[in-house]
Enzyme design. Structure first.
Site, short mmCIF file in Angstrom:
data_model
loop_
_atom_site.label_atom_id
_atom_site.label_comp_id
_atom_site.label_asym_id
_atom_site.label_seq_id
_atom_site.Cartn_x
_atom_site.Cartn_y
_atom_site.Cartn_z
N ASP B 44 -6.76 10.46 6.54
CA ASP B 44 -6.19 11.20 7.66
C ASP B 44 -5.28 12.32 7.17
OD1 ASP B 44 -7.43 9.66 9.49
OD2 ASP B 44 -5.69 8.42 9.98
N LYS B 46 -2.37 11.59 5.14
CA LYS B 46 -1.01 11.08 5.03
C LYS B 46 -0.37 11.48 3.69
CE LYS B 46 -0.80 6.63 5.17
NZ LYS B 46 -0.22 6.22 3.89
N SER B 47 -1.08 11.23 2.61
CA SER B 47 -0.53 11.56 1.30
C SER B 47 -0.31 13.06 1.17
CB SER B 47 -1.47 11.09 0.20
OG SER B 47 -1.84 9.77 0.41
N ASP B 119 6.07 4.81 3.22
CA ASP B 119 4.67 5.19 3.14
C ASP B 119 3.86 3.90 3.00
OD1 ASP B 119 2.24 6.32 2.52
OD2 ASP B 119 2.84 7.08 0.55
N THR B 120 3.07 3.59 4.02
CA THR B 120 2.31 2.34 3.97
C THR B 120 0.85 2.61 4.24
OG1 THR B 120 2.50 1.87 6.32
CG2 THR B 120 4.27 1.06 4.94
N GLY B 122 -2.81 2.14 5.94
CA GLY B 122 -3.03 1.99 7.37
C GLY B 122 -4.04 0.93 7.80
N SER B 552 3.71 -40.17 4.75
CA SER B 552 4.45 -38.89 4.77
C SER B 552 4.05 -37.99 3.61
CB SER B 552 5.97 -39.13 4.79
OG SER B 552 6.37 -40.09 3.86
#
Ligand SMILES: Nc1nc2c(ncn2[C@@H]2O[C@H](COP(=O)(O)OP(=O)(O)O)[C@@H](O)[C@H]2O)c(=O)[nH]1
Lengths: 303, 641
Positions: B44, B46-47, B119-120, B122, B552
């Protein structure tokens, strides 16, 4: 409404981080390397716990090759802060006479990487503050503020915890430890601005002055201890007085000097902003191993 | 041609650095701080956008630039031009190496503000990374490729940003150069997005047509290519949008106490980061949960006392009265204190590969409070793509659901919509210590003050004193057929003969009564143990020595019972019999059935047994008789009486 400045917000965040560690860790320590980032970190610790002294000691993992000015400020800063100062020398490195000339990367590895692990294990520290920042290097950009280390001080990139809001999970098993980086979100400019705003004492080597220098393998260095240089180099290097300063501080035979006229803090910042090479250029450690250097050092436990 | 950065005066002050450094520093001393997140999927842009922001604000040094130019020619996707994306593409490399994809934080500044960019990646499988990055962001930049318009991922990103309480969304319609800067394309996308945004309750957003690559409407607007655009440039918007801290300052005063500052007997200060509102000396405050009131005496800092402190500052307060305040307390405005409750509805995001186990106890950390919490089976899970509500039994990695959370102690909180600091929490696995979930409180389901504990006049100590013994819970755990019941019975007989008041709770008899509604699924086993734990605790409160014999199998539940009891009263007895031995004995013929597939979820066969790591007593049944084992336990119990 009061508009908080970026420095006020960064300061508040760092203080919050330090208090979380003091409240939740069993035996914290602050790694203190005497550089400007350490100076800021120490100053923040004093502010975080005032009027108490910071509730942890300072630890300097020494190589015995630091500048004299650094040792002087180390003693003074610890005393001013009312904190215990621990100095660790790796006994093996000492016994083998490891030095930056004969032993190359082994010098850093034994004195610092191994030395740090030894000191942490010996004292049983479970949390150690470090002054690293995310803007220093590409691989640091994703480093957590709380970075987990295995019992053998290893850093497992796959096993780091997500950090949401300002809620830090400090839990760990016996033997494991955390490195905590309260300056993660500071940039180099922030650090300088804060030093200026808070009038923090830093090692005078950051300011330009006439100093005895010599050239070695294409770099410019300061002869901080000429006799010792002669002993390891086999002969006295050719000394020229030059007006120089240092952008980062480490072992004097490894820390490149830059010729400079910057005698005041403002001039230093000006020079920093106008220089066109990144900060760590002056330090040999990064060049050693290309871009992956930092990542590798981290996995070995350098930080 | 990409714009050369110097041609953009909007956020360039380079000249000032050289001409008047003091003035420059003055200008930069008083910047604000904005944190934002960029959301977009691969390609898209972003970077490229982040790289450009760093580049334009001179965060890139010459040596890095030289490397960048060389790399652009070698591997860049933009021919001879500089490929900004290469500046920040650390994440792409990780993806290939299969390392955890993370949140990378990047920094740049203009003369008005410093920016921290999260910055992640997507993709849906990185939802947890986006949630992490969004948790501290004031603003989200949602990137859209102008050629593609609003996509599923756009909706997912917007939903998560909204869920995490981000009040400012920028719809950055990118790659406008590839659609000839066409106004109607832009407007069409904006209209599309608007109808979706309204559906999920996003009231406002700021659409900006940009080209991250060419630089249009990034630094200044309108660019020559979009004369029709009348809004701000991206940077202008980032420089002026309201910071979340301003909203927090407007609220009522709340400061979670982190640390009690006690240098000497004359000073007692309470340190913390102010979560909301502001405070002045003389202000009336209430300590929550104790409800005690006092007034603020001083706001102490190393640089001198303050007249006022506001949300976002770390301070130390002293109070006029000696009131009990400790880590976890919240100091709040006396006339508007936050609620305390022990049951909530919350949105929970699961962050771990190990799915949520409803009913299991996790550590819950909210601000400076840590309690044990159990989560009910989710009411529903939210499909992050369609936003549909789906039925769910658990939450897997990256799942987002709505569930009830019950805590063992009241928690001082605020709804997340009002306060991120007092409404957001993390969940921590008690054994691995991993952060496994994150939650946002919607509202409390019952106020803690409504479930006042019945105050009793006869205390626990009096009960025990009457019986002349120290209460304890001897908790036997081990495989089916290991010998738990046999040894437990002998222990009880021995203690009985010594005039001790005891009671034995055995797996089989409890399952016929108290727990007859429970089966053997993991969840039912957990509930089984929880109930037994509660009963054992009540009996210990009554002064009894309680002996339990349950398989248990899970450490977490044994730990849960241990945590219910005062220190030293839970005595874990591991009846350690190897599986082969227990199976060979097969007293009740259960192993044979399990092997034949007639019994599901049988411990040791198709359901795990997690051995105790450091039990108080360990019994190797292959090395001693039941009699000897029982003596061992009794000796341990009575060792200091
Ligand atoms: N023409 C054009 N190309 C762009 C723009 N922004 C990004 N790109 C290109 O789109 C591709 C993906 O960009 P990148 O920033 O790596 O995307 P990311 O995966 O979202 O970080 C690269 O080839 C970029 O050069 C833009 O505004 N215009």
């Amino acid at each position: 409404m009061k508009r908080l400045t970026h420095l006020e917000r960064l300061e508040a965040e760092s203080i919050h981080i330090m208090r979380e560690v003091a409240a939740e860790a069993t035996k914290p320590v602050m790694l203190y390397s005497i550089g400007k980032d350490s100076a800021v970190m120490l100053h923040l610790a004093k502010k975080a716990f005032y009027p108490s002294p910071p509730p942890f000691p300072l630890l300097h993992v020494d190589t015995t090759w630091k500048f004299k000015d650094m040792y002087a400020l180390r003693e003074k800063s610890a005393a001013d802060a009312g904190m215990e100062l621990l100095v660790h020398h790796n006994p093996e490195a000492e016994a083998q006479g490891i030095n930056p000339f004969d032993h190359g990367p082994l010098h850093t590895d034994m004195w610092k990487t191994e030395g740090l692990k030894q000191a942490l294990t010996m004292h049983g520290f479970d949390a150690a503050f470090g002054g690293a920042r995310r803007d220093e290097e590409k691989s640091r950009a994703k480093e957590r503020i709380f970075s987990f280390r295995t019992a053998s001080h290893g850093w497992d990139p796959k096993n780091q915890r997500p950090e949401l809001w300002n809620v830090y999970n400090t839990r760990k098993a016996k033997g494991e430890s955390i490195r905590v980086f309260p300056l993660s979100n500071w940039t180099e400019l922030d650090v300088w601005q804060y030093i200026m705003a808070e009038n923090i004492e830093i090692v005078p080597l950051y300011y330009a002055a006439e100093r005895p220098t010599y050239e070695y393998e294409g770099g410019l260095f300061m002869a901080d201890d000429l006799d010792r240089l002669e002993r390891v180099m086999g002969k006295k290097p050719d000394i020229t007085m030059r007006k120089v300063r240092f952008r980062t501080l480490g072992c004097f035979p490894l820390t490149g000097a830059v010729e400079s006229e910057a005698e005041t803090l403002a001039e230093v910042v000006q020079e920093m902003l106008l220089t066109t090479t990144s900060e760590r250029q002056g330090r040999v450690i990064d060049k050693d191993e290309g871009g992956a250097g930092m990542e590798k050092k981290k996995q070995e436990g350098y930080f | 041609m990409a714009d050369t950065p110097a041609s953009d005066p909007a956020y360039k002050v380079d000249a000032l650095i050289a001409e008047d450094i003091e003035a420059y520093l003055q200008l930069h001393q008083n910047k604000g701080l904005l944190r934002f997140i960029t959301c977009g999927s691969v390609d898209d842009g972003k970077s490229t956008l982040i790289g450009r922001l760093l580049y334009d604000s001179k965060m890139i040094f010459e040596d890095q630039l030289a490397a960048l130019e060389a790399d652009s020619k070698k591997v860049g996707t933009q021919g001879q031009e500089i490929d900004f994306a290469l500046l920040v593409d650390g994440l792409a490399a990780e993806r290939e190496q299969g390392i955890t994809i993370d949140v990378a934080y990047r920094f740049f500044a203009t003369e008005k503000r410093k920016f921290i960019v999260a910055d992640t990646p997507g993709h849906e499988q990185y939802t947890r990374n986006m949630v992490t990055g969004a948790s501290t962001a004031d603003l989200a930049v949602i990137l859209i490729d102008a050629r593609k318009g609003v996509l599923t991922q756009t909706k997912r990103h917007s939903f998560i940003a909204h869920l995490l309480g981000i009040r400012h969304l920028v719809l950055a319609v990118n790659k406008m150069d590839l659609v000839d800067y066409d106004q109607s394309t832009f407007e069409h996308i904006v209209a599309d997005y608007r109808s979706f945004a309204q559906e999920i309750g996003i009231a406002e957003f700021t659409p900006i047509p940009i080209s991250g690559f060419k630089g249009d409407n990034i630094a200044s607007a309108p660019s020559a290519n979009t004369p029709w655009y009348t809004g701000p440039s991206l940077i202008e918007h980032l420089e002026t949008v309201e910071i979340a801290n301003a909203v927090a300052q407007a609220g009522s005063f709340r400061m979670p106490v982190q640390w009690v500052n006690r240098p000497n007997l004359d000073f007692r200060g309470f340190s913390g980061l102010i979560a909301s509102g502001s405070v002045k000396p003389g202000d009336a405050v209430r300590i929550v949960p104790s409800g005690k009131t006092s007034t603020v005496d001083r706001i102490v800092t190393m640089n001198g006392d303050l007249d006022e402190a506001v949300a976002g500052q770390s301070v130390t307060l002293t109070l006029a009265d000696e009131v009990d305040v400790s880590r976890g307390s919240v100091i709040a405005a006396a006339d508007d204190p936050p609620e305390s409750a022990d049951q909530f509805e919350a949105n929970v995001v699961w962050l771990s590969d190990q799915p949520l186990i409803p009913g299991r106890g996790y550590w819950l950390k909210l601000a400076t409070q840590t309690v044990t919490a159990t989560l009910a089976q989710p009411k529903y899970e939210i499909d992050v793509n369609s936003l549909e509500h789906l039925a769910a039994k658990t939450l897997d990695l990256n799942a987002i659901g709505v569930t009830e959370v019950t805590t063992d102690k009241p928690l001082t909180f605020a709804p997340y919509a009002d306060s991120r600091q007092l409404g957001g929490f993390v969940l921590i696995d008690k054994l691995t210590n991993a952060t496994v979930g994150a939650g946002m409180i919607n509202f409390s389901l019952r106020r803690a003050q409504n479930v006042h504990w019945q105050s009793v006049d006869i205390t626990r100590d009096q009960h025990a004193g009457m019986k002349n013994q120290k209460p304890a819970v001897l908790w036997f755990t081990g495989l089916s057929g290991s010998g738990k019941s046999t040894i437990a019975n002998m222990v009880e007989k021995k203690l009985f003969r010594m005039n001790r008041h005891t009671f034995l709770l055995d797996g089989d008899n409890v399952r016929h009564g108290l727990n007859k509604d429970l089966g053997f699924t993991e969840q039912d086993r957990i509930e089984n143990i929880r109930r037994v734990g509660e009963v054992a605790k009540l009996m210990a409160d009554a002064g009894l020595i309680v002996i339990t014999a349950f398989i248990s199998p899970f450490r977490a539940e044994r730990q849960m019972v241990r945590d219910m009891l005062p220190d030293g009263e839970f005595i874990e007895v591991h009846v350690d019999t190897p599986l082969e031995v227990a199976e060979a004995r097969d007293v009740k013929g259960l192993y044979a059935k399990a092997r034949a597939g007639q019994l599901k979820n049988f411990t040791g066969i198709d359901s795990p047994y997690e051995e105790p790591e450091s039990p108080e007593v360990r019994i190797e049944t292959t090395a001693m008789t039941p009699e000897e084992a029982a003596d061992l336990v009794v000796d341990w119990l009575l060792r200091d009486s």
